[in-house]
Design a protein around this motif. Structure first.
Motif, PDB file in Angstrom:
ATOM      1  N   LEU A 141       0.821  -1.200   0.000  1.00  0.00           N
ATOM      2  CA  LEU A 141       0.000   0.000   0.000  1.00  0.00           C
ATOM      3  C   LEU A 141       0.859   1.257   0.000  1.00  0.00           C
ATOM      4  O   LEU A 141       0.541   2.243  -0.678  1.00  0.00           O
ATOM      5  N   ALA A 142       1.953   1.244   0.766  1.00  0.00           N
ATOM      6  CA  ALA A 142       2.826   2.418   0.824  1.00  0.00           C
ATOM      7  C   ALA A 142       3.494   2.686  -0.533  1.00  0.00           C
ATOM      8  O   ALA A 142       3.692   3.843  -0.924  1.00  0.00           O
ATOM      9  N   ALA A 143       3.822   1.640  -1.254  1.00  0.00           N
ATOM     10  CA  ALA A 143       4.497   1.820  -2.543  1.00  0.00           C
ATOM     11  C   ALA A 143       3.554   2.329  -3.619  1.00  0.00           C
ATOM     12  O   ALA A 143       4.001   2.939  -4.595  1.00  0.00           O
ATOM     13  N   ASN A 144       2.253   2.093  -3.461  1.00  0.00           N
ATOM     14  CA  ASN A 144       1.301   2.480  -4.494  1.00  0.00           C
ATOM     15  C   ASN A 144       0.412   3.645  -4.081  1.00  0.00           C
ATOM     16  O   ASN A 144      -0.566   3.946  -4.775  1.00  0.00           O
ATOM     17  N   ALA A 145       0.720   4.293  -2.957  1.00  0.00           N
ATOM     18  CA  ALA A 145      -0.089   5.411  -2.497  1.00  0.00           C
ATOM     19  C   ALA A 145       0.230   6.663  -3.303  1.00  0.00           C
ATOM     20  O   ALA A 145       1.365   7.125  -3.320  1.00  0.00           O
ATOM     21  N   ARG A 146      -0.761   7.188  -3.974  1.00  0.00           N
ATOM     22  CA  ARG A 146      -0.602   8.430  -4.728  1.00  0.00           C
ATOM     23  C   ARG A 146      -1.931   9.183  -4.703  1.00  0.00           C
ATOM     24  O   ARG A 146      -2.992   8.596  -4.937  1.00  0.00           O
ATOM     25  N   PHE A 147      -1.867  10.450  -4.401  1.00  0.00           N
ATOM     26  CA  PHE A 147      -3.085  11.247  -4.271  1.00  0.00           C
ATOM     27  C   PHE A 147      -3.424  11.900  -5.605  1.00  0.00           C
ATOM     28  O   PHE A 147      -2.607  12.640  -6.168  1.00  0.00           O
ATOM     29  N   GLU A 148      -4.616  11.596  -6.094  1.00  0.00           N
ATOM     30  CA  GLU A 148      -5.142  12.217  -7.301  1.00  0.00           C
ATOM     31  C   GLU A 148      -6.483  12.848  -6.946  1.00  0.00           C
ATOM     32  O   GLU A 148      -7.424  12.150  -6.563  1.00  0.00           O
ATOM     33  N   PRO A 149      -6.584  14.181  -7.026  1.00  0.00           N
ATOM     34  CA  PRO A 149      -7.807  14.869  -6.593  1.00  0.00           C
ATOM     35  C   PRO A 149      -9.079  14.333  -7.254  1.00  0.00           C
ATOM     36  O   PRO A 149     -10.098  14.141  -6.580  1.00  0.00           O
ATOM     37  N   ALA A 150      -9.043  14.094  -8.570  1.00  0.00           N
ATOM     38  CA  ALA A 150     -10.250  13.640  -9.261  1.00  0.00           C
ATOM     39  C   ALA A 150     -10.701  12.275  -8.755  1.00  0.00           C
ATOM     40  O   ALA A 150     -11.894  12.050  -8.510  1.00  0.00           O
ATOM     41  N   ALA A 151      -9.742  11.362  -8.578  1.00  0.00           N
ATOM     42  CA  ALA A 151     -10.087  10.028  -8.088  1.00  0.00           C
ATOM     43  C   ALA A 151     -10.582  10.085  -6.648  1.00  0.00           C
ATOM     44  O   ALA A 151     -11.499   9.349  -6.255  1.00  0.00           O
ATOM     45  N   PHE A 152      -9.986  10.974  -5.840  1.00  0.00           N
ATOM     46  CA  PHE A 152     -10.411  11.106  -4.441  1.00  0.00           C
ATOM     47  C   PHE A 152     -11.836  11.641  -4.359  1.00  0.00           C
ATOM     48  O   PHE A 152     -12.661  11.131  -3.585  1.00  0.00           O
ATOM     49  N   VAL A 153     -12.145  12.659  -5.148  1.00  0.00           N
ATOM     50  CA  VAL A 153     -13.497  13.214  -5.157  1.00  0.00           C
ATOM     51  C   VAL A 153     -14.501  12.167  -5.667  1.00  0.00           C
ATOM     52  O   VAL A 153     -15.637  12.081  -5.183  1.00  0.00           O
ATOM     53  N   THR A 154     -14.075  11.360  -6.624  1.00  0.00           N
ATOM     54  CA  THR A 154     -14.947  10.291  -7.111  1.00  0.00           C
ATOM     55  C   THR A 154     -15.278   9.297  -6.005  1.00  0.00           C
ATOM     56  O   THR A 154     -16.431   8.874  -5.862  1.00  0.00           O
ATOM     57  N   ALA A 155     -14.269   8.928  -5.213  1.00  0.00           N
ATOM     58  CA  ALA A 155     -14.503   8.001  -4.102  1.00  0.00           C
ATOM     59  C   ALA A 155     -15.451   8.601  -3.076  1.00  0.00           C
ATOM     60  O   ALA A 155     -16.360   7.920  -2.571  1.00  0.00           O
ATOM     61  N   VAL A 156     -15.253   9.885  -2.753  1.00  0.00           N
ATOM     62  CA  VAL A 156     -16.146  10.555  -1.800  1.00  0.00           C
ATOM     63  C   VAL A 156     -17.572  10.584  -2.343  1.00  0.00           C
ATOM     64  O   VAL A 156     -18.545  10.315  -1.620  1.00  0.00           O
ATOM     65  N   SER A 157     -17.729  10.903  -3.615  1.00  0.00           N
ATOM     66  CA  SER A 157     -19.057  10.993  -4.227  1.00  0.00           C
ATOM     67  C   SER A 157     -19.757   9.638  -4.258  1.00  0.00           C
ATOM     68  O   SER A 157     -20.958   9.543  -3.968  1.00  0.00           O
ATOM     69  N   LEU A 158     -19.021   8.590  -4.608  1.00  0.00           N
ATOM     70  CA  LEU A 158     -19.616   7.250  -4.625  1.00  0.00           C
ATOM     71  C   LEU A 158     -20.124   6.851  -3.251  1.00  0.00           C
ATOM     72  O   LEU A 158     -21.240   6.348  -3.100  1.00  0.00           O
ATOM     73  N   SER A 159     -19.305   7.088  -2.240  1.00  0.00           N
ATOM     74  CA  SER A 159     -19.670   6.686  -0.887  1.00  0.00           C
ATOM     75  C   SER A 159     -20.811   7.520  -0.339  1.00  0.00           C
ATOM     76  O   SER A 159     -21.743   6.994   0.282  1.00  0.00           O
ATOM     77  N   ALA A 160     -20.746   8.846  -0.543  1.00  0.00           N
ATOM     78  CA  ALA A 160     -21.804   9.721  -0.037  1.00  0.00           C
ATOM     79  C   ALA A 160     -23.139   9.432  -0.714  1.00  0.00           C
ATOM     80  O   ALA A 160     -24.191   9.415  -0.061  1.00  0.00           O
ATOM     81  N   SER A 161     -23.104   9.196  -2.029  1.00  0.00           N
ATOM     82  CA  SER A 161     -24.348   8.915  -2.746  1.00  0.00           C
ATOM     83  C   SER A 161     -24.972   7.602  -2.294  1.00  0.00           C
ATOM     84  O   SER A 161     -26.206   7.459  -2.298  1.00  0.00           O
ATOM     85  N   TRP A 162     -24.153   6.645  -1.885  1.00  0.00           N
ATOM     86  CA  TRP A 162     -24.691   5.374  -1.370  1.00  0.00           C
ATOM     87  C   TRP A 162     -25.505   5.616  -0.118  1.00  0.00           C
ATOM     88  O   TRP A 162     -26.600   5.068   0.053  1.00  0.00           O
ATOM     89  N   GLN A 163     -25.005   6.466   0.792  1.00  0.00           N
ATOM     90  CA  GLN A 163     -25.739   6.771   2.018  1.00  0.00           C
ATOM     91  C   GLN A 163     -26.957   7.634   1.739  1.00  0.00           C
ATOM     92  O   GLN A 163     -28.051   7.382   2.252  1.00  0.00           O
ATOM     93  N   ILE A 164     -26.774   8.682   0.934  1.00  0.00           N
ATOM     94  CA  ILE A 164     -27.877   9.609   0.671  1.00  0.00           C
ATOM     95  C   ILE A 164     -29.021   8.908  -0.058  1.00  0.00           C
ATOM     96  O   ILE A 164     -30.190   9.305   0.072  1.00  0.00           O
ATOM     97  N   ALA A 165     -28.710   7.861  -0.820  1.00  0.00           N
ATOM     98  CA  ALA A 165     -29.758   7.138  -1.541  1.00  0.00           C
ATOM     99  C   ALA A 165     -30.769   6.488  -0.601  1.00  0.00           C
ATOM    100  O   ALA A 165     -31.904   6.202  -1.001  1.00  0.00           O
ATOM    101  N   PHE A 166     -30.389   6.260   0.660  1.00  0.00           N
ATOM    102  CA  PHE A 166     -31.329   5.690   1.633  1.00  0.00           C
ATOM    103  C   PHE A 166     -32.253   6.752   2.226  1.00  0.00           C
ATOM    104  O   PHE A 166     -33.224   6.411   2.910  1.00  0.00           O
TER     105      PHE A 166
END
Length: 235
Positions: free
Chosen positions: A191-216
């Protein structure tokens, strides 16, 4: 108030009508196993995996999914708190914001959303059952649909019993898969060798997770009578 329902029939007598106080039963733990089972399923796994499949790394995808859960859960909790206070389900309560006719729009959107959710779960579950039972995905989807219809026809008690069993099975499967993963790979250096921060991918992860909760949110508001308010009289 909780009633002692010894010898109660397996098939529920009531549906969406108001449940009398002397027939209400259950505990907070019953809600925990019901919602845990609803989220320990293949659609949730695929939704979380999309964060990595769409270009994110594992470390920041997990962080984004966790942040999205917190944000989405806060919005869902606000909807859930309206039920005991208003005594109305969410789709009726939204008439205060949209009006009687305007509330048709969020109702239609909720119907489309849940049709898509059920269709996605049906396809993924059919594929999984097909591989497990060595049958086609269509046959697997049919078997899954029959199981869902059976649980729904039996009603409240059967669904909660199924939720407890599915929660235990899901936790055991998760622990088994996690132990197998630990036995095959050294996770921390990987995990340490492959950790890289990409803003677009991070926002996508946040959006996917938040939309899963909000859908309820459209149905977490329980339909019950609001507490009686004391009437003050001026003397």
């Amino acid at each position: 108030m909780r009633s002692q329902l010894s010898g109660a029939p397996l098939v529920e007598r009531r549906s969406i009508d108001f449940i009398p106080e002397n027939e209400r039963h259950g505990r907070v733990f019953s809600q925990f196993t019901l919602w845990l089972a609803a989220n320990l399923q293949i659609t949730a796994v695929v939704t979380g995996a999309l964060a990595v499949a769409l270009g994110g790394d594992v470390v920041w995808s997990i962080a984004g999914l966790l942040l999205g859960q917190v944000v989405g859960c806060a919005a869902m909790a606000l909807h859930g708190a309206q039920g005991p206070r208003l005594g109305l389900p969410q789709m009726l309560a939204c008439r205060a914001q949209f009006g009687v006719k305007g509330a048709v729009l969020p109702l239609a959107l909720a119907c489309v959303m849940y049709l898509g959710f059920n269709a996605t779960g049906m396809v993924l579950s059919g594929q999984a059952l097909g591989q497990l039972l060595q049958v086609s995905a269509g046959v697997g989807s049919l078997l899954f649909a029959l199981a869902v219809l059976l649980a729904a026809s039996l009603g409240y008690r059967a669904i909660h019993r199924l939720g407890r069993a599915a929660s235990l099975l899901g936790l055991l499967a998760f622990c088994y898969l996690f132990m197998r993963l630990l036995g095959r790979a050294d996770l921390l250096p990987l995990l340490a060798a492959n950790a890289r921060f990409e803003p677009a991918a991070f926002v996508t992860a946040v959006s996917l997770s938040a939309s899963w909760q909000i859908a309820f949110a459209p149905y977490v508001s329980t339909c019950r009578r609001p507490p009686r308010r004391r009437r003050w009289r001026w003397r």
